[in-house]
Design a protein around this motif. Structure first.
Motif, short mmCIF file in Angstrom:
data_model
loop_
_atom_site.label_atom_id
_atom_site.label_comp_id
_atom_site.label_asym_id
_atom_site.label_seq_id
_atom_site.Cartn_x
_atom_site.Cartn_y
_atom_site.Cartn_z
N PHE A 210 18.16 65.86 41.73
CA PHE A 210 19.29 66.63 41.23
C PHE A 210 20.00 66.03 40.04
CE2 PHE A 210 22.30 63.62 42.88
CZ PHE A 210 21.71 63.10 44.00
N ALA B 82 27.69 67.66 41.96
CA ALA B 82 26.87 68.80 42.38
C ALA B 82 27.66 70.10 42.40
CB ALA B 82 26.29 68.53 43.77
N PRO C 56 23.28 72.39 44.56
CA PRO C 56 22.17 71.45 44.71
C PRO C 56 21.17 71.94 45.76
CG PRO C 56 23.99 70.73 46.06
CD PRO C 56 24.45 72.02 45.39
N PHE D 130 20.46 66.90 48.30
CA PHE D 130 21.65 66.25 47.73
C PHE D 130 22.64 65.86 48.81
CE2 PHE D 130 25.98 66.35 46.14
CZ PHE D 130 25.90 65.50 45.06
#
Length: 255
Positions: free
Chosen positions: A11, A73, A76, A80
């Motif tokens: 990510f 994030a 995500p 994650f």
């Protein structure tokens, strides 16, 4: 597709326009340092940011400034959630400037002092990759300090060479010049130092000024663009799908 040994590789990362990635009207490969950080117990973000501000001043005084951003994030992949990091920091510069910066960081008293303070405030894992820009809106990327980064990890299909891939990306870059579909930057990241556990052979990185612009691209996919994406996956590389990060630019030596 190769699976990750390091969850974070799913990510992270960013694409930026700096004096190190554009020169003489053509695009060049640049170094991307990735810092995946979790604050130590009892440390506040305000305390950490105070140290980062001192780092910016130190980098300027030692002539090793880099583009520096932070990501958190937004949309995500599930991986994650358990990654255990509070935020991701990204430093984009030339390979040579990155090495020069590390030598001064580790080899000078002022750098060592800041490094010790950094480690007391947070636990940060550091990785490096190479970024190849494909399409840029230089004005938009330079002016936009709060934006969206979409990441999509891919693995080459059997029999496909990197030369084949670069040729296809050049064709798709020309298409974006005619219709950017909300994108202000598109690059590929190739794993380098400490990234043997990457989710694939490379990652697509698309930058949008905001979520609305990112949804312009999603609308294009819904209106038939998915066919082109399907063809890419069948003929060039198998990709796992987009995930969004919020990126804030904290320092840009060009501005």
């Amino acid at each position: 597709m190769r699976k990750l040994n390091f969850i974070f590789l799913a990510f992270i990362l960013t694409f930026s326009v700096t004096k190190y990635s554009i020169a003489d009207d053509h695009m060049e490969v640049s170094n991307l340092q990735i810092q995946l950080c979790k604050l130590n117990d009892g440390v506040t973000m305000k305390e950490y940011d105070a140290m980062i501000s001192e780092y910016f001043q130190w980098a300027k005084e030692n002539d090793v400034e880099t583009f520096f951003s932070r990501q958190t994030a937004l949309y995500p992949h599930n991986s994650f959630i358990g990654a255990g990091y509070d935020f991701v920091e990204l430093l984009n510069t030339s390979h040579i400037n990155s090495g020069k910066g590390w030598d001064k960081w580790l080899g000078t008293k002022s750098g060592q002092k800041l490094n010790a303070r950094w480690q007391k405030l947070a636990n940060c894992a550091v990785k490096m990759g190479a970024v190849v820009p494909n399409f840029i809106n230089e004005k938009a990327l330079t002016e936009d300090k709060d934006r969206i980064a979409a990441w999509n990890w891919c693995s080459l299909n059997p029999g496909v060479s990197y030369e084949d891939l670069l040729e296809e990306h050049e064709k798709r870059s020309s298409m974006l010049k005619e219709n950017a579909r909300g994108i202000i930057g598109w690059a590929n990241l190739y794993p380098r130092v400490g990234m043997a556990g990457a989710r694939g052979d490379f990652a697509h990185i698309a930058i949008f000024p905001d979520v609305e612009s990112a949804q312009i691209y999603q609308q294009d996919q819904s209106d038939g663009g998915w066919k082109s994406y399907r063809d890419y996956n069948q003929n060039f590389a198998n990709c796992e799908g987009d995930q969004f990060m919020i990126e804030k630019v904290l320092s840009d030596p060009n501005n």
